[in-house]
Design a protein around this motif. Structure first.
Motif, PDB file in Angstrom:
ATOM      1  N   ASN A   1      24.539  -2.896  -2.346  1.00  0.00           N
ATOM      2  CA  ASN A   1      24.757  -1.515  -1.881  1.00  0.00           C
ATOM      3  C   ASN A   1      25.685  -1.508  -0.674  1.00  0.00           C
ATOM      4  OD1 ASN A   1      23.305  -0.067  -3.709  1.00  0.00           O
ATOM      5  ND2 ASN A   1      21.468   0.157  -2.438  1.00  0.00           N
TER       6      ASN A   1
ATOM      7  N   ASP B   1      25.489  -2.832   7.600  1.00  0.00           N
ATOM      8  CA  ASP B   1      26.902  -2.961   7.200  1.00  0.00           C
ATOM      9  C   ASP B   1      27.741  -2.046   8.096  1.00  0.00           C
ATOM     10  OD1 ASP B   1      27.262  -0.216   5.882  1.00  0.00           O
ATOM     11  OD2 ASP B   1      25.590  -1.024   4.699  1.00  0.00           O
TER      12      ASP B   1
ATOM     13  N   ILE C   1      17.670   8.948  -0.453  1.00  0.00           N
ATOM     14  CA  ILE C   1      18.120   7.737  -1.163  1.00  0.00           C
ATOM     15  C   ILE C   1      17.009   6.912  -1.827  1.00  0.00           C
ATOM     16  CG2 ILE C   1      20.298   7.397   0.075  1.00  0.00           C
ATOM     17  CD1 ILE C   1      18.788   5.361   1.819  1.00  0.00           C
TER      18      ILE C   1
ATOM     19  N   PHE D   1      18.363   8.939  -7.655  1.00  0.00           N
ATOM     20  CA  PHE D   1      19.322   9.569  -6.732  1.00  0.00           C
ATOM     21  C   PHE D   1      20.489   8.606  -6.548  1.00  0.00           C
ATOM     22  CE2 PHE D   1      21.286   9.946  -2.598  1.00  0.00           C
ATOM     23  CZ  PHE D   1      21.646  11.289  -2.585  1.00  0.00           C
ATOM     24  N   THR D   2      21.676   9.064  -6.859  1.00  0.00           N
ATOM     25  CA  THR D   2      22.857   8.206  -6.713  1.00  0.00           C
ATOM     26  C   THR D   2      24.081   9.060  -6.373  1.00  0.00           C
ATOM     27  OG1 THR D   2      24.230   6.531  -7.778  1.00  0.00           O
ATOM     28  CG2 THR D   2      23.364   8.250  -9.213  1.00  0.00           C
ATOM     29  N   THR D   3      24.995   8.472  -5.628  1.00  0.00           N
ATOM     30  CA  THR D   3      26.259   9.163  -5.347  1.00  0.00           C
ATOM     31  C   THR D   3      27.401   8.417  -6.028  1.00  0.00           C
ATOM     32  OG1 THR D   3      26.491   7.883  -3.331  1.00  0.00           O
ATOM     33  CG2 THR D   3      25.533  10.093  -3.096  1.00  0.00           C
ATOM     34  N   LYS D   4      27.005   7.345  -6.771  1.00  0.00           N
ATOM     35  CA  LYS D   4      28.041   6.525  -7.402  1.00  0.00           C
ATOM     36  C   LYS D   4      28.294   7.014  -8.821  1.00  0.00           C
ATOM     37  CE  LYS D   4      26.139   2.777  -4.787  1.00  0.00           C
ATOM     38  NZ  LYS D   4      25.233   1.657  -4.854  1.00  0.00           N
TER      39      LYS D   4
ATOM     40  N   ILE E   1      22.834   4.163 -11.030  1.00  0.00           N
ATOM     41  CA  ILE E   1      21.615   4.530 -11.756  1.00  0.00           C
ATOM     42  C   ILE E   1      20.657   5.252 -10.804  1.00  0.00           C
ATOM     43  CG2 ILE E   1      19.615   3.602 -13.046  1.00  0.00           C
ATOM     44  CD1 ILE E   1      22.114   3.068 -14.549  1.00  0.00           C
ATOM     45  N   GLY E   2      20.717   4.901  -9.528  1.00  0.00           N
ATOM     46  CA  GLY E   2      19.844   5.551  -8.551  1.00  0.00           C
ATOM     47  C   GLY E   2      18.425   5.025  -8.554  1.00  0.00           C
TER      48      GLY E   2
ATOM     49  N   LEU F   1      17.068   1.483  -4.821  1.00  0.00           N
ATOM     50  CA  LEU F   1      16.278   1.582  -3.591  1.00  0.00           C
ATOM     51  C   LEU F   1      14.830   1.985  -3.878  1.00  0.00           C
ATOM     52  CD1 LEU F   1      18.863   3.099  -1.092  1.00  0.00           C
ATOM     53  CD2 LEU F   1      17.894   0.801  -1.067  1.00  0.00           C
TER      54      LEU F   1
HETATM   55  P1  ADP Z   1      22.533   3.182  -6.996  1.00  0.00           P
HETATM   56  O1  ADP Z   1      22.433   1.812  -7.523  1.00  0.00           O
HETATM   57  O2  ADP Z   1      22.766   4.179  -7.988  1.00  0.00           O
HETATM   58  O3  ADP Z   1      23.540   3.246  -5.927  1.00  0.00           O
HETATM   59  P2  ADP Z   1      20.401   2.993  -5.073  1.00  0.00           P
HETATM   60  O4  ADP Z   1      18.988   3.350  -5.138  1.00  0.00           O
HETATM   61  O5  ADP Z   1      20.694   1.581  -4.867  1.00  0.00           O
HETATM   62  O6  ADP Z   1      21.081   3.505  -6.408  1.00  0.00           O
HETATM   63  O7  ADP Z   1      21.025   3.841  -3.914  1.00  0.00           O
HETATM   64  C1  ADP Z   1      20.989   5.226  -3.926  1.00  0.00           C
HETATM   65  C2  ADP Z   1      22.070   5.808  -3.084  1.00  0.00           C
HETATM   66  O8  ADP Z   1      21.891   5.470  -1.709  1.00  0.00           O
HETATM   67  C3  ADP Z   1      23.444   5.280  -3.406  1.00  0.00           C
HETATM   68  O9  ADP Z   1      24.015   5.948  -4.510  1.00  0.00           O
HETATM   69  C4  ADP Z   1      24.189   5.583  -2.122  1.00  0.00           C
HETATM   70  O10 ADP Z   1      24.605   6.929  -2.068  1.00  0.00           O
HETATM   71  C5  ADP Z   1      23.139   5.398  -1.034  1.00  0.00           C
HETATM   72  N1  ADP Z   1      23.235   4.084  -0.362  1.00  0.00           N
HETATM   73  C6  ADP Z   1      22.556   2.992  -0.635  1.00  0.00           C
HETATM   74  N2  ADP Z   1      22.909   1.988   0.198  1.00  0.00           N
HETATM   75  C7  ADP Z   1      23.853   2.453   1.015  1.00  0.00           C
HETATM   76  C8  ADP Z   1      24.593   1.912   2.106  1.00  0.00           C
HETATM   77  N3  ADP Z   1      24.469   0.647   2.514  1.00  0.00           N
HETATM   78  N4  ADP Z   1      25.482   2.728   2.730  1.00  0.00           N
HETATM   79  C9  ADP Z   1      25.639   3.995   2.327  1.00  0.00           C
HETATM   80  N5  ADP Z   1      24.963   4.582   1.318  1.00  0.00           N
HETATM   81  C10 ADP Z   1      24.061   3.820   0.664  1.00  0.00           C
END
Ligand code: ADP
Length: 506
Positions: free
Chosen positions: A404, A438, A451, A456-459, A463-464, A467
């Motif tokens: 991430n 980071d 998050i 929940f995802t912004t990518k 998959i969201g 975390l």
């Molecule tokens: P995904 O694998 O879809 O990204 P995650 O559960 O790993 O799902 O994370 C959910 C969201 O949290 C990400 O889509 C992102 O928007 C945010 N996120 C996670 N880690 C970071 C990070 N190190 N810096 C910024 N945003 C993060």
């Protein structure tokens, strides 16, 4: 002198019998009274007519009747004089119910080839006091038993019979006899509970257990077909290391069991509803997530088909469409794999391990899998106590956090992308703390709140679940995972894990 002998010759048996100072009864060989002298009438409080033809054992206290019958049978089988003091002591009862300990003698009298028995009784005066005390104790026990609703049974292993009191017989559906065969006793126990009960008995019959017997089982009323829960506590007695009898106190715990069951029902239902809701939510989320890649795959496939219909098809267009299919399939597959890993987490065991090692391994994975170009800085604590957790799960969490971080930093314009991993011992909490930081765009308060929500995802291809799963895995290992919002610079994730017990006890 001559006159005296003559006088004695005409002395009738009856006169002599009535003159005996001790209580005396003559009975037939069937055990029924035919004569009773005045001393016996006085001792027992009945006149002769009242007892004529009545079984002698009716004068014996009920719980000693079995013993009396034994004496009587012994004597009738081999009629020879059994004088007093040869152990024929018995507890008898007078008309008012007063108990008395008597010594009995048996003498055979044969009249016209018919056997009669003369029984004489003397009261054990010297023992009366002791017997009185015992009787009082017995009475106290009886009252206590009655008040508590206890039943008592005595299982004689050698004879294979069970002696039980009235209450016990009530528990067993009102069985009439004071004695029951062991098989009969067990036959009324619920078949499903017999194995457990036998195991408790086997344990108690082993001299190493000190004879302690405890069991709970159901008894089925043969007529009513109703069942009753029984709790038993008892002791096995041994002779020369071999179990001879089991004496137990028994309680009816049916109501208690029903109450416990009632308490459990709403909880089970609530759990079921919760599980159903969770399953429904997860299923709809999966459907929603799979819908996108499946729609995309379907669209790409259309493109492929259309392209192939054309004789001069464009290879580049075909390649792109197939590439799209592959990517979308991988995206869907990844989501499902993560879900499966999450659902299987409970099967993995915890172990004592070096957290610094796991961090190095996880970082190697992310550096070598092409997640991005970045620097790494490790601030590990030397001599960190071992932590108690599941290696695979913690490894998975770390890889997810590092990935991430790397993905977030791809969008950042900082010239030197760095992941800093810091490990500390929180000795007062007996926990290790890990910070993964980071210098990407970071997270604002609103994002930080969301998050950890599943899906929940912004990518674009996210998959969201990463975390959400990571937090569940850390919590399954008795730790916590959280994010520090507005962390400077970039995002700052924290998690804790407990030290292995031996690492701080030594
Ligand atoms: P995904 O694998 O879809 O990204 P995650 O559960 O790993 O799902 O994370 C959910 C969201 O949290 C990400 O889509 C992102 O928007 C945010 N996120 C996670 N880690 C970071 C990070 N190190 N810096 C910024 N945003 C993060």
């Amino acid at each position: 002198m001559h006159n005296v002998i003559e006088a004695l010759k005409i002395l009738s048996f009856r006169t002599l019998f009535d003159a005996i100072a001790d209580a005396a009864i003559v009975m037939e060989n069937t055990g029924h009274v035919v004569l009773m002298n005045p001393a016996a009438q006085q001792l027992f409080g009945y006149n002769e007519n009242e007892l004529m033809g009545v079984a002698v054992e009716m004068l014996i206290t009920p719980r000693y009747r079995k013993q009396y019958r034994y004496y009587q049978t012994l004597f009738l089988d081999k009629p020879a004089k059994l004088p007093m003091g040869t152990g024929n002591e018995i507890m008898a009862c007078d008309r008012s119910g007063q108990e008395m300990l008597l010594d009995m003698s048996f003498s055979p009298i044969e009249v016209q080839q018919q056997l009669y028995v003369l029984i004489t009784f003397t009261v054990f005066r010297q023992r009366l006091k002791v017997e009185d005390t015992l009787r009082v104790r017995e009475e106290c026990l009886r009252l206590a038993k009655q008040a508590a609703g206890f039943g008592i049974f005595d299982y004689d292993f050698k004879r294979g019979v069970v002696y039980w009191d009235r209450k016990m017989r009530e528990f067993w559906g009102g069985y009439p006899g004071e004695v029951i065969s062991y098989e009969g006793f067990v036959a009324m126990i619920h078949p499903a509970d017999r194995v457990g009960r036998q195991a408790a008995l086997d344990y108690a019959m082993n001299p190493a257990s000190h004879g302690e017997y405890k069991a709970e089982y159901r008894v089925i009323d043969p007529l009513e077909k109703t069942e009753r829960w029984i709790a038993v506590a008892g002791r096995v007695y041994f002779e020369a290391n071999s179990a001879t009898r089991l004496v137990s106190v028994v309680r009816d715990v049916t109501e208690q069991k029903i109450f416990q069951k009632q308490l459990r029902i709403p909880r089970n239902e609530a759990e079921k509803i919760f599980e159903q809701q969770a399953a429904a939510r997860t299923a709809s989320a999966i459907a929603h997530e799979l819908n996108q890649p499946l729609t995309a795959i379907s669209a790409y496939s259309e493109v492929v088909l259309q392209t192939l219909r054309n004789d001069n098809f464009d290879v580049k267009r075909l390649k792109n469409a197939l590439q799209g299919c592959v990517e979308q399939t991988q995206r869907a597959g990844r989501g499902l794999h993560e879900l499966i890993a999450f659902l299987q987490k409970s099967e993995l065991a915890a172990e004592s391990l070096d957290l610094n090692d796991v961090i190095r391994e996880a970082l190697d994975v992310v550096v070598s899998d092409g997640s991005g170009k970045f620097r790494t800085r490790l601030k590990l604590e030397k001599d960190l106590p071992a932590v108690q957790c599941n290696r695979t799960q913690v490894h998975k969490v770390l890889v997810n956090l590092f990935r991430n971080a790397a993905e977030a930093m791809r969008t950042a314009d900082s010239p030197i992308l760095t992941i800093i991993t810091q490990v500390q011992a929180l000795n007062d909490k007996r926990m290790a703390s890990v910070i993964v930081q980071d210098n990407g765009p970071g997270l604002d308060q609103t994002m930080a709140k969301r998050i950890f929500e599943p899906f929940f995802t912004t990518k674009q291809t996210g998959i969201g679940m990463g975390l959400a799963i990571s937090r569940a895995l850390i919590e399954a290992n008795d730790g916590e995972l959280w994010v520090e919002p507005d962390g400077e610079p970039g995002a700052k994730f924290h998690f804790t894990l407990p030290f292995a017990p031996e690492s701080y006890l030594s």
